[in-house]
Design an enzyme around this catalytic site. Structure first.
Site, mmCIF file in Angstrom:
data_model
loop_
_atom_site.group_PDB
_atom_site.id
_atom_site.type_symbol
_atom_site.label_atom_id
_atom_site.label_comp_id
_atom_site.label_asym_id
_atom_site.label_seq_id
_atom_site.Cartn_x
_atom_site.Cartn_y
_atom_site.Cartn_z
ATOM 1 C CG ASN A 14 -3.282 4.656 0.706
ATOM 2 O OD1 ASN A 14 -4.200 4.893 1.492
ATOM 3 N ND2 ASN A 14 -2.676 3.488 0.677
ATOM 4 C CB SER A 52 -0.924 0.018 1.222
ATOM 5 O OG SER A 52 -0.168 -0.026 2.417
ATOM 6 C CG HIS A 65 -2.444 -0.651 -2.945
ATOM 7 N ND1 HIS A 65 -2.954 0.617 -2.732
ATOM 8 C CD2 HIS A 65 -2.677 -1.342 -1.785
ATOM 9 C CE1 HIS A 65 -3.469 0.685 -1.525
ATOM 10 N NE2 HIS A 65 -3.321 -0.481 -0.933
ATOM 11 C CD GLU A 117 -3.885 2.904 -5.712
ATOM 12 O OE1 GLU A 117 -3.925 4.127 -5.876
ATOM 13 O OE2 GLU A 117 -3.530 2.380 -4.633
#
Length: 309
Positions: free
Chosen positions: A192, A120, A141, A153
């Site tokens: 994120n 992440s 991710h 991702e």
């Protein structure tokens, strides 16, 4: 993509099991899980997917069919490793462990085996920096819970080939995921970065006494949070007009939180061992029952949103 048949997941924790369950949704794939510890993969997947079965999203027969395409090994020299066409690593978020894992894999897999790291935050460029064939390496991710959140991702490293990135996108799409391409290896990738920009402002609002934590969450849930699944920020900006967006930003941005360090309030909570669900108190107080209910409600909400169940 037609050459991808054997998929290997390294790391049989919760995320690894969920990824294996997802990839086994495509009957064209045989999925192997590798971990250094003996693991009852089938039992773990049955537990993780219990709500899907209870809600009627997945029948018991369909679940067992998927499980029939999933194997497990704790032997790094197993044929399940050497015959892998496509590898997704899901070990601990530790740079040394990830680099060591891929070094072992590179010594055992074909030169054209595609390598993916499920992280992440960690840089795929850094994770792959010691590999010989870095062009076949990307980040993938998966968002938690990995068997429910559609997004993955796909993050290009400083050496990833366009062909490999596209193949990874195609494979993930064929397993029912919603892959998006992050063209540059930057901290936080895409989602994120946006999520934690919101969290920084939310924490600042609490820290500065503008509103309490529960109020901040309600303000999100019952305003823009409701429309986010349908209306993303870029489309929203076009909807209201880039001229209005410019005028709003010209007025408000100077007053938004822009600190480059974690907030003092967050540090105080961490240092006082008030770390949330695990200790019963963070920004708010939580009983074990409330924490369990929150986790269950999240899964139920996702199932209802995604499957209408």
């Amino acid at each position: 993509m037609n050459s991808i048949k054997n998929i290997l997941i390294c790391g049989a924790g919760m995320m690894g099991k969920n990824i294996a369950f997802v990839m086994a949704s495509n009957p064209a794939y045989q999925v192997a899980l590798y971990d250094i510890y003996p693991t009852d993969v089938a039992a773990g997947i049955r537990t993780n997917t219990k709500q899907l079965v209870e809600k009627g999203v997945l029948t018991t027969e369909e679940l067992e069919e998927r499980l029939s395409r999933i194997s497990f090994t704790d032997d790094i020299d197993s044929e399940l490793i050497s015959t892998a066409d496509f590898v997704i690593e899901a070990v601990f978020e530790d740079m040394k462990i990830k680099q060591e894992t891929f070094a072992k894999l590179e010594a055992r897999c074909r030169k054209d085996t595609i390598f993916c790291t499920n992280s992440s935050v960690m840089s795929p460029s850094q994770i792959s920096e010691k590999l010989e064939h870095r062009e076949r390496f990307v980040g993938t991710h998966f968002w938690n819970p990995g068997h429910l959140i559609p997004l993955v991702e796909v993050v290009k490293s400083d050496a990833s080939s366009d062909e490999v990135a596209q193949t990874v996108m195609d494979v993930l799409r064929s397993a029912g995921k919603k892959p998006v391409l992050c063209k540059k290896d930057v901290p936080g990738f895409i989602a994120n970065r946006m999520q934690h920009a919101l969290w920084r402002e939310a924490i600042s609002i609490v820290e500065n006494g503008i509103a309490d934590a529960a109020t901040v969450d309600e303000a999100v849930r019952y305003s823009f949070g409701l429309r986010l699944p349908q209306l993303g920020p870029m489309e929203n900006a076009d909807m209201v007009g880039t001229d209005l967006t410019y005028n709003i930003h010209d007025y408000i941005l100077k007053d938004l939180e822009d600190s480059h360090e974690p907030s003092k309030l967050l540090a105080e909570l961490k240092n006082a061992d008030k770390i949330g669900f695990k200790t019963g108190e963070g920004f708010q107080k939580w009983t074990k029952e409330q924490a369990a209910e929150s986790n269950a409600n999240l899964n139920e909400y996702l199932i209802r949103m995604l499957y209408g169940k």
